[in-house]
Structure formats: structure tokens, C-alpha cells
Design a protein around this motif. Sequence first.
Motif, PDB file in Angstrom:
ATOM      1  N   ARG A   1      44.434  45.864  49.089  1.00 26.51           N
ATOM      2  CA  ARG A   1      44.958  44.659  49.001  1.00 26.51           C
ATOM      3  C   ARG A   1      43.906  43.477  48.643  1.00 26.51           C
ATOM      4  O   ARG A   1      43.482  42.435  48.146  1.00 26.51           O
ATOM      5  N   ALA A   2      42.909  43.657  50.025  1.00 28.39           N
ATOM      6  CA  ALA A   2      41.589  42.827  50.106  1.00 28.39           C
ATOM      7  C   ALA A   2      40.680  42.680  49.042  1.00 28.39           C
ATOM      8  O   ALA A   2      40.276  41.930  48.270  1.00 28.39           O
ATOM      9  N   ALA A   3      40.677  44.199  48.413  1.00 31.10           N
ATOM     10  CA  ALA A   3      39.697  44.410  47.437  1.00 31.10           C
ATOM     11  C   ALA A   3      40.273  43.865  46.027  1.00 31.10           C
ATOM     12  O   ALA A   3      39.430  43.245  45.234  1.00 31.10           O
ATOM     13  N   LEU A   4      41.600  43.793  45.938  1.00 29.45           N
ATOM     14  CA  LEU A   4      42.020  43.445  44.721  1.00 29.45           C
ATOM     15  C   LEU A   4      42.067  41.819  44.811  1.00 29.45           C
ATOM     16  O   LEU A   4      41.684  41.227  43.718  1.00 29.45           O
ATOM     17  N   ALA A   5      42.178  41.210  45.906  1.00 30.49           N
ATOM     18  CA  ALA A   5      42.164  39.866  45.997  1.00 30.49           C
ATOM     19  C   ALA A   5      40.867  39.277  45.676  1.00 30.49           C
ATOM     20  O   ALA A   5      40.635  38.256  45.272  1.00 30.49           O
ATOM     21  N   ALA A   6      39.771  40.132  46.437  1.00 25.72           N
ATOM     22  CA  ALA A   6      38.505  39.458  46.210  1.00 25.72           C
ATOM     23  C   ALA A   6      37.848  39.545  44.693  1.00 25.72           C
ATOM     24  O   ALA A   6      37.403  38.589  44.075  1.00 25.72           O
ATOM     25  N   VAL A   7      38.540  40.518  43.942  1.00 25.28           N
ATOM     26  CA  VAL A   7      38.064  40.524  42.624  1.00 25.28           C
ATOM     27  C   VAL A   7      38.787  39.500  41.792  1.00 25.28           C
ATOM     28  O   VAL A   7      38.175  38.940  41.110  1.00 25.28           O
ATOM     29  N   ALA A   8      39.947  39.220  41.972  1.00 20.52           N
ATOM     30  CA  ALA A   8      40.677  38.275  41.358  1.00 20.52           C
ATOM     31  C   ALA A   8      40.022  36.956  41.632  1.00 20.52           C
ATOM     32  O   ALA A   8      39.668  36.049  40.726  1.00 20.52           O
ATOM     33  N   LEU A   9      39.741  36.519  42.910  1.00 15.84           N
ATOM     34  CA  LEU A   9      39.155  35.423  43.247  1.00 15.84           C
ATOM     35  C   LEU A   9      37.770  35.155  42.769  1.00 15.84           C
ATOM     36  O   LEU A   9      37.316  34.033  42.316  1.00 15.84           O
ATOM     37  N   ALA A  10      36.903  36.417  42.688  1.00 14.52           N
ATOM     38  CA  ALA A  10      35.800  36.200  42.030  1.00 14.52           C
ATOM     39  C   ALA A  10      35.694  35.781  40.558  1.00 14.52           C
ATOM     40  O   ALA A  10      35.094  34.994  40.156  1.00 14.52           O
ATOM     41  N   ALA A  11      36.728  36.381  39.884  1.00 13.65           N
ATOM     42  CA  ALA A  11      36.964  36.071  38.303  1.00 13.65           C
ATOM     43  C   ALA A  11      37.372  34.573  38.521  1.00 13.65           C
ATOM     44  O   ALA A  11      36.544  34.008  37.340  1.00 13.65           O
ATOM     45  N   LEU A  12      38.158  34.059  39.192  1.00 16.02           N
ATOM     46  CA  LEU A  12      38.379  32.566  38.875  1.00 16.02           C
ATOM     47  C   LEU A  12      37.152  31.750  39.129  1.00 16.02           C
ATOM     48  O   LEU A  12      37.004  30.973  38.577  1.00 16.02           O
ATOM     49  N   ALA A  13      36.477  32.205  40.192  1.00 21.06           N
ATOM     50  CA  ALA A  13      35.351  31.493  40.541  1.00 21.06           C
ATOM     51  C   ALA A  13      34.360  31.761  39.290  1.00 21.06           C
ATOM     52  O   ALA A  13      33.377  30.420  39.331  1.00 21.06           O
ATOM     53  N   GLY A  14      34.112  32.486  38.683  1.00 19.54           N
ATOM     54  CA  GLY A  14      33.658  32.647  37.369  1.00 19.54           C
ATOM     55  C   GLY A  14      34.077  31.669  36.380  1.00 19.54           C
ATOM     56  O   GLY A  14      32.980  31.325  35.491  1.00 19.54           O
ATOM     57  N   LEU A  15      35.149  31.703  36.251  1.00 19.88           N
ATOM     58  CA  LEU A  15      35.942  30.835  34.799  1.00 19.88           C
ATOM     59  C   LEU A  15      35.861  29.105  35.142  1.00 19.88           C
ATOM     60  O   LEU A  15      35.937  28.547  34.371  1.00 19.88           O
ATOM     61  N   VAL A  16      36.095  28.967  36.271  1.00 15.51           N
ATOM     62  CA  VAL A  16      36.550  27.504  36.747  1.00 15.51           C
ATOM     63  C   VAL A  16      35.312  26.790  36.485  1.00 15.51           C
ATOM     64  O   VAL A  16      35.658  25.506  35.865  1.00 15.51           O
TER      65      VAL A  16
END
Length: 644
Positions: free
Chosen positions: A31-46
Motif C-alpha cells: 500500500r505504501a509503495a502504491l501510494a508513493a507511486v501515485a503521489l510521485a505522479a501527481l507531483a510531476g504533473l501538477v
Amino acid sequence: MTPPEAAAPSEVPLRRRLASVASLTWRAHRRAALAAVALAALAGLVPVATAWLTKLVLDGLASGEDRSVLLLLAAGLAVCGLSLTVIPHVSTYAQRQLRRAVRALAADRLFRAVNSDAGLRRFESPRFQDTLRLARESSENAPDRLVTGALTIGQSALLLSGFVVTLVVINPVLVAVIFLAALPAAWIQLGLSRERARTMWGISPGLRRQIFYGELLTRPEAAKEVRLFGLGDFFRRRMLAELRATDAAERRVDLATVRRQGLLALLGGAVAAGGLFWAVWAATAGDISPGDVTMFVAAVAGVQSALSQIVDRWADAHQALLLFGHYVTITEAGPDLPVRADPRPVPELRRGVELRDVWFRYGPDHPWVLRGVDLVVPHGRSVALVGVNGAGKSTLVKLLCRLYDPERGSVTWDGLDLRDLSPAELRSRVGVVFQDFMEYDLSASENILLGDLTAADAPERIRAAARRAGIHDALEALPDGYDTMLSRIFAGPGDEAGVALSGGQWQRLALARALLRDDRDLLLLDEPSSGLDAEAEHAVHASLRAHRAGRTSVLISHRLGAVREADHIVVLADGRIVEQGGHDELMARDGEYARLFTLQASGYTSESPADDPATDTQTRDVPADDRAPEAAADGRVPEAVAER
């Protein structure tokens, strides 16, 4: 037999190292791995969305766009701003959760692998110790660096993609210039990562020696001699010399890093400055709008930042991968002591243990310790091993425990070759006291319990073993009894410093640890009383004689009076059996045993020639109470015959 060599860390393919890290990450905390990936994607797009919304707002203001549209764009900017504020904190939390889980799983796998090594040979290799040190270090930080690097690279790749599209729309030529400027950065950073990894491997022996000298200056076990012999400055200078050598090696890498990265920074700054001049010139000529200028500046900065992050993180991940090869080497290495996939069950000992033409040495470049030894330890009988230093007595005990395999010949248990049995099951049937026993910084009770963890809920067994070893009364008298911490570096139950036992008390505690296995098939005693005074030695051997009666046992002692009542005495010299038989038989034979026994006994008589150098050498280190004439009647003799 020489054990199979583990693959060198440099020979482990990068894809296998990456697969190991990916497996660790996914299994540690999904769960932490999936959350970290999703948040990294948002941090790149925002940030890309923020730049585009800023451009649209500026162009809308310049062109007189409808207020409702501008307010909607402003709301989008506000959401992006809030996201840029919140995402880093949530992402940090998720990554820390993941880091802790990965670190724990990596440590578990590493020490499982180390503990699965049934033998001792690999632990005596300096190269293995260097690999193990780097494996421990990389298990703590390499997975984190690799996971963080992968997330940052993914985030930067999304950021880069968004801004590259923007720059292609505004000026595609500048995109090519920026990417061409990034190529030397990637090449230089990867070269630096390889250089850092080589440096880490090169300084590993020095770092271990530095730690060794530092522990000599701080461990209570060494404090007496360090102060008595004035060794503090000597070890401090050696520690500092190793520290300076490792610092010099790291400084050379740091200096190369500063020089190369300084040039890269100048190159990146020149490209950014050139792009800014072009954007201003194009805006004054009416080729692009003010919003385009803002977008262009943000895009150039974003592309350069993303490329820099990708190159830096990839270089750091590459270095971590190189070091992680040591971890993979340890966790994937085969055992140094071969263990059958389907070992035969270890039966209860009925006939005895036998060595058949056993040859052994500790390495191809080392001398033979045992040379064609044939020996039978019959069931229910006591066998004593006697000999001078280097005769091979303690080595023989290690072979009986199958801590090593003989290079030639075999060791059998009721006719079964030990190599066909499970080492763990075999050792569960053996009780051992080693000459170089351990002193654990644990409570007195736990120090004994380690001999058989199944006695955790049976304190009466622990006390019974202590009584047989003659240490019960001393432990009962401690401040917290059996719960007293036997350590000067860890506090006891009341946060007070633990108690330090004497050498003889530690020896009896180690003996109690072995005697806790009172129902084992084979008892191996390697110098069980070498640190005891005459009275304590007499009491211990009397207790051991009663305990060994009718049991299969092997006793090593350089105090020959302690072995005279053994059923069978074996004399080793230069790795061979030169004599064997009972005490009276060997004395009548007037051979090596009789010579050693007579030499020891002479230390108890007033007729011993004080000016005889040979006799003096053998007896001068014997305590005065060990030379008492009364001891001769008991058969106790001074520490004349050396060990192994």
C-alpha cells in the motif's frame, strides 16, 4: 573440501539487483509503495498544469477574457497551489513508511542468509567480511536510495514530458539544445557513481580496522590491558591513520565531483541564459505573447531541473545498485558447507562416532591440522584428547559438530556420514563447551538459556545446570539473582550498570550452558576448567565425572590429572594419533603421554629442578595454589601442556 565461492559483487547483473530491490519493495509494504507511486505522479504533473494555467491567466488578462473564465482558471491555480503544498508532506510520510518496511525486510533476509550458513569457513575470510560489511550497509540505505530514486525519476520524467511538449510548441530547436547539454551530464554522473562504488570497496578493509581500533579503545574487555600497557595512544594513532586514509580516498572522489559538476552547472546556466535572451527578443518582436514568455521561462527551468534530477538520481541509484551487489551476493550465495536437500534423519546414538582417515586444513595455503586420523568414540564411553598446541584437538571437536567438513576421509554417526545428515539436527543432539566460549551481554539466566531455548519456561532446568557447573550460589548472590545483567555496557532491570563476572565464573557459566543439554547423545568439553582455581577445578571435574558416567563424551584438557579417569585417552601430535589407551597402560608404555604427565606432575614436587629451563617453561605460569602438594594426590596438575 573447499567450499564453493560466492559470486563477486561485480559479477551480479544489474537486472538481478533491480529485481531484488523491486521484490523487497513490493513485499515490504504494497500500500505504501502504491501510494508513493501515485503521489510521485501527481507531483510531476501538477507543476506542468500550474505553468499552463499561469500562461492562460496572463494571456486572458492581456486579451480581456471573460471574468468567469479567469476566475475558473484562478480556481485551478489555487488547487494546484494547495496540491504543491500538501503532496510533498503526504509523499514523505508514504516514503518513510515504505523505507522502514523495506529496511526491516532487507535486514531480515540478509541475516537469514548469513544464519543459514552451516559452516564457519566463510566467516574466516577477510574478503567475505568486507562483502558482509558493505551488504549490511547497503541493506540499510541502498533500497531506500533506489526506491526514492525511481520515484523521483518517474516524477521528473512526467514533469519533463509536460514541459518538453510546451517547448516544442514555442521553440523546438531549444529542446534539442537542452537535451544535447544534458548528455555530458549523464555520462559524467554515471562515471562518478562507478568511482564512488570502487572507492567504497577499496576503503572497506580500512573502515573495518578503524572500527576494530575504536572498539579496543572503548570495550571494557580491552580496557585493562590498554591501560596497563599504555596502549591508548598506540591504538588511537592507528585508528586515526586508517581514518585519514579513508578520508583521503573519499576526498579525491569529492574533488572530482565538484570539478565535474561545476562545469555542468556552467553549461546549464549558459543554455538557460541563451534561451531567456531569445524569449525576450521574440516577445519584443511580437512573435510570442507575455504568457508565452512566462511559460517558456518556467518550461526551460522545469526541463533543466527535471533532467538534472533524472541524471543525479540515476547516478545515485546506479551507485546504490553497484553497492547492492554485495547484498545480493550474500543473500544468494550457496552454503559454504554443503547440505543435502533430503538429509537423512539423525538417529539416537547407539554405536558411536568415528573418524576414518580424516585429513583437514583451514585453507589450501594452510598446513594440515589433521593427518589421516582414525578414531572411535564408542557409545556410553568417555574419550579424552591430549596434546600440545597445534596438535588438532579443538579442530577435531569442530569436525564432530560439523562446523567444517574434512578434506579427505569421513566422520560418521552410527555409521552415517555427517555430510548426509542435517547439521541443525545433528547439533541438537550435541552439548558443547568451546575453549573460546562466548560471554553474552545478557542476564545470567539468559546466558545459560542460550544452551537450549526450549528451557525458556523451565527455570528449574536452568538452575539445575548451574548447580552442576558449580555457579548456582554465585548467581543467586548477585543483586538481581539470575536476572542480573552480566554486562558493563548495558543496564540491568533498575537502569544500573550490570555485574562483571570473573573469568572462572564465566567459564562455569559457559559450562552450565552446555550442561543444560543434559539429555543429548554426545557431550564435547574443550578445556571446561582452564580458567578455574584448583578447588573449583576439582569440584567441576568431580561433577563432570558423575554427569559423564555412562554418557558418550569427549574431553580435552591440558591438565592431564583431569583426564586420567577417562575410559580411553588419545594422544595427538602433529595432527596424528601417536598413542591411545587407558591412563595406567599409557604410563606403563612410557611414551609421549607418560612424558607429558611426568613433566606436569614435576611442578608439584619440591624436587623439581628450579634451574631446568624446560621444566620452568612448563610451570612458571601456574598459580601458587595450583602447585600445592595436596593437589598431587588428586591428580590435578599445572597448566603445562598447551592447547591444540
